[in-house]
Design an enzyme around this catalytic site. Structure first.
Site, mmCIF file in Angstrom:
data_model
loop_
_atom_site.group_PDB
_atom_site.id
_atom_site.type_symbol
_atom_site.label_atom_id
_atom_site.label_comp_id
_atom_site.label_asym_id
_atom_site.label_seq_id
_atom_site.Cartn_x
_atom_site.Cartn_y
_atom_site.Cartn_z
ATOM 1 N N GLU A 53 0.694 -0.970 -0.037
ATOM 2 C CA GLU A 53 -0.318 -0.328 0.138
ATOM 3 C C GLU A 53 0.906 1.729 0.250
ATOM 4 O O GLU A 53 1.883 1.296 0.416
ATOM 5 C CB GLU A 53 -0.668 -0.382 0.988
ATOM 6 C CG GLU A 53 -1.828 -0.498 1.050
ATOM 7 C CD GLU A 53 -3.129 0.302 -0.120
ATOM 8 O OE1 GLU A 53 -2.834 1.195 -0.124
ATOM 9 O OE2 GLU A 53 -4.121 0.252 0.839
ATOM 10 N N ASP A 54 0.405 2.185 -0.548
ATOM 11 C CA ASP A 54 1.099 3.848 -0.154
ATOM 12 C C ASP A 54 0.941 4.607 1.106
ATOM 13 O O ASP A 54 1.971 4.785 1.738
ATOM 14 C CB ASP A 54 0.983 4.514 -1.489
ATOM 15 C CG ASP A 54 -0.909 4.704 -1.590
ATOM 16 O OD1 ASP A 54 -1.820 3.682 -1.245
ATOM 17 O OD2 ASP A 54 -1.591 6.081 -1.771
ATOM 18 N N ASP B 195 -4.153 5.274 6.219
ATOM 19 C CA ASP B 195 -5.196 6.369 7.067
ATOM 20 C C ASP B 195 -5.922 5.814 7.945
ATOM 21 O O ASP B 195 -5.269 5.005 9.042
ATOM 22 C CB ASP B 195 -5.557 6.734 6.001
ATOM 23 C CG ASP B 195 -6.442 8.099 6.757
ATOM 24 O OD1 ASP B 195 -6.589 8.708 7.737
ATOM 25 O OD2 ASP B 195 -6.006 9.087 5.616
HETATM 26 C C1 PRP Z 1 -6.123 4.809 -0.304
HETATM 27 C C2 PRP Z 1 -4.791 4.380 -0.093
HETATM 28 C C3 PRP Z 1 -5.360 3.083 0.561
HETATM 29 C C4 PRP Z 1 -6.664 4.455 0.945
HETATM 30 C C5 PRP Z 1 -6.052 3.874 2.470
HETATM 31 O O1 PRP Z 1 -7.069 5.221 -1.557
HETATM 32 O O2 PRP Z 1 -3.754 4.266 -1.519
HETATM 33 O O3 PRP Z 1 -6.053 2.872 -0.345
HETATM 34 O O4 PRP Z 1 -6.380 5.428 0.554
HETATM 35 O O5 PRP Z 1 -7.100 4.984 3.633
HETATM 36 P P1 PRP Z 1 -7.906 3.745 4.794
HETATM 37 O O6 PRP Z 1 -6.832 3.375 5.204
HETATM 38 O O7 PRP Z 1 -8.116 5.155 4.961
HETATM 39 O O8 PRP Z 1 -8.989 2.864 4.464
HETATM 40 P P2 PRP Z 1 -7.955 5.704 -2.620
HETATM 41 O O9 PRP Z 1 -8.717 5.106 -2.114
HETATM 42 O O10 PRP Z 1 -7.685 6.713 -2.467
HETATM 43 O O11 PRP Z 1 -7.477 4.950 -3.505
HETATM 44 P P3 PRP Z 1 -6.248 5.193 -4.638
HETATM 45 O O12 PRP Z 1 -4.974 4.754 -3.943
HETATM 46 O O13 PRP Z 1 -6.242 4.682 -6.295
HETATM 47 O O14 PRP Z 1 -6.034 6.857 -4.674
#
Ligand code: PRP
Length: 179
Positions: free
Chosen positions: A98-99, A102
């Site tokens: 994961e990037d 949160d």
């Molecule tokens: C972002 C990120 C994680 C997630 C983290 O994805 O890549 O998957 O949010 O947030 P959380 O811990 O509150 O669930 P996003 O849904 O923005 O999609 P993306 O990776 O395509 O930008």
């Protein structure tokens, strides 16, 4: 574009250095285990591409697309599976890449979903851990950097699907997302 960045948190060089360390640790931990590394699109694409190239033992990789944010500024809490794995993971060691973690909502959903397929193990490797925002009991097993409660973009992380290509992780100026 660069005018929208308030501060660079992690430079291209710092990220590369940390990924080398993570790659070394993962190579030691997964030697002889034939793991599957899973890239969670789209945010982790750059991290994933750089990380797997630092791994010196045999691995497979696959991709999933899961979205909880859409174009929203704050997580909607609604997780959508947009693309599933192509590979069966029964009895396989899985590393989710994961990037950012949160609230942990995305990973809670994902882990439940993958556990139902009876893998040998599931671990989480994230570039960034925004621990202060956690609403679930998710703890990454491998983490590049901890971050505070900043709106971070770059190196895969977006705002309204932009800024992902920046080679560093930076803090977005409030003016840029409150327009
Ligand atoms: C972002 C990120 C994680 C997630 C983290 O994805 O890549 O998957 O949010 O947030 P959380 O811990 O509150 O669930 P996003 O849904 O923005 O999609 P993306 O990776 O395509 O930008």
């Amino acid at each position: 574009m660069l005018n929208d960045i308030q501060q660079i948190l992690f430079s291209k060089e710092q990220i590369a250095e940390r990924i080398k360390e993570l790659g070394k640790t993962l190579s030691e931990d997964y030697a002889g285990k034939d793991p599957i590394f899973v890239c969670i699109l789209k945010g982790s694409s750059l991290f994933f591409a750089d990380l797997v190239r630092e791994i010196t033992v045999p691995i497979n990789f696959d991709f999933m697309s899961i979205s909880s944010y859409g174009d929203e500024f704050i997580s909607t809490g609604q997780v959508k599976l947009l693309k599933d794995l192509d590979t069966p993971i029964e009895n396989r060691h899985v590393v989710i890449v994961e990037d950012i973690v949160d609230t942990g909502t995305t990973l809670s959903y994902l882990i439940k979903n993958l556990e139902a397929r009876a893998p040998a193990s599931i671990k989480i490797c994230t570039l960034l851990d925004k621990e202060c925002r956690r609403k679930t009991d998710i703890t990454p097993d491998y983490c590049g950097f901890k971050v505070g409660d900043h709106f971070v973009v770059g190196y895969g992380l977006d705002f309204e699907n932009g800024y992902r290509h920046l080679p560093f992780v930076g803090v977005l100026k409030p003016e840029a997302y409150s327009k």
